[in-house]
Design a protein around this motif. Structure first.
Motif, short mmCIF file in Angstrom:
data_model
loop_
_atom_site.label_atom_id
_atom_site.label_comp_id
_atom_site.label_asym_id
_atom_site.label_seq_id
_atom_site.Cartn_x
_atom_site.Cartn_y
_atom_site.Cartn_z
N ARG A 254 6.96 12.51 -2.44
CA ARG A 254 8.00 11.84 -1.62
C ARG A 254 7.06 10.66 -1.17
O ARG A 254 7.84 9.68 -0.29
N SER A 255 5.91 10.69 -0.92
CA SER A 255 5.14 9.70 -0.35
C SER A 255 4.83 8.59 -1.44
O SER A 255 4.85 8.73 -2.51
N VAL A 256 4.62 7.44 -0.90
CA VAL A 256 4.57 6.11 -1.67
C VAL A 256 3.17 5.33 -1.15
O VAL A 256 2.96 5.34 0.06
N ARG B 219 2.14 0.06 -6.59
CA ARG B 219 2.76 1.26 -5.89
C ARG B 219 2.91 2.43 -6.80
O ARG B 219 3.28 2.27 -7.93
N THR B 220 2.45 3.37 -6.20
CA THR B 220 2.34 4.83 -6.77
C THR B 220 3.02 5.64 -6.15
O THR B 220 3.13 5.50 -4.78
N LYS B 221 3.75 6.55 -6.44
CA LYS B 221 4.09 7.93 -6.00
C LYS B 221 3.91 9.25 -6.13
O LYS B 221 3.53 9.73 -7.25
N GLN B 222 3.49 10.02 -4.96
CA GLN B 222 2.89 11.37 -5.13
C GLN B 222 4.01 12.12 -4.18
O GLN B 222 3.89 12.24 -3.09
N SER C 100 -1.13 4.74 2.08
CA SER C 100 0.23 4.34 2.43
C SER C 100 0.40 3.51 3.45
O SER C 100 -0.65 2.72 3.90
#
Length: 211
Positions: free
Chosen positions: A185-187, A180-183, A143
């Motif tokens: 609400r986290s980026v 960029r990846t999302k898990q 992050s």
């Protein structure tokens, strides 16, 4: 005797009431000024914080932070010019020639200092380079907060803010220099994956050469 003491007590009570009112007004004025000073200090602290953030963004984008240095040279050269004309009008042109020879020396003296400052800035890696190296060393996505914390610990002499790191990471993603990846609400960010077609092509060319 009672007649003389009564006006005195009335006058004293009037003075007391006036002094009391002045004290209350003074206290209120002090409170107002104290509140204004606290508000101004908060505004100043916010402006200083925004200034440091903007400077970091400017450095991350690779913009020079000293455009005002060349602008000062014409002013210093233009100020003595009227005096030189008055003093050199009688001799004929010798003094003008001497002064024109002195001016390039002054300008040349300022150029090495500017070059040295630019060299010192270029010697330090930019925030973009630091982030790209950090992503390349990581095996898992990180992050923006984790990246800014790691860079801050590795480079304590530099003011690395999480907001600036996030902006820089988004710029790298836009240039396809980061993923960029999302898990939820986290980026998270990671180094771009290497192209898988590069190795088979070289192997195919070597096989064709052997045949």
């Amino acid at each position: 005797m009672p007649d003389t003491t009564t006006p005195a007590t009335e006058l004293a009570s009037q003075y007391l009431a006036q002094v009391t009112g002045d004290l209350e007004a003074n206290i209120k004025e002090q409170e107002r000024i104290t509140a204004e000073m606290a508000s101004l200090q908060e505004q100043l602290a916010a402006l200083q914080h925004d200034h440091s953030v903007l400077v970091n963004v400017q450095q991350a984008l690779g913009i020079s932070a000293a455009p005002a240095a060349p602008a000062a040279e014409p002013e210093s050269a233009a100020v003595p010019s009227p005096r030189r004309k008055k003093a050199g009008a009688a001799p004929g042109g010798k003094q003008k020639a001497r002064k024109s020879a002195v001016a390039p020396r002054k300008r040349a003296a300022g150029k090495p200092a500017a070059k040295a400052a630019d060299a010192a800035k270029s010697a330090q890696p930019t925030l973009v380079e630091l982030i790209r190296r950090h992503l390349a060393e990581q095996k898992e996505p990180r992050s923006a907060a984790e990246i800014s914390t790691a860079l801050g610990q590795a480079h304590p002499d530099r003011d690395i803010a999480a907001k600036v790191v996030r902006v820089t990471l988004e710029g790298l993603v836009a240039k396809s220099q980061a993923e960029r990846t999302k898990q939820g609400r986290s980026v998270f960010y990671a180094a771009p994956a290497s192209e898988p077609t590069a190795v088979p092509e070289t192997e195919a060319q070597s096989d064709e050469a052997d045949h």
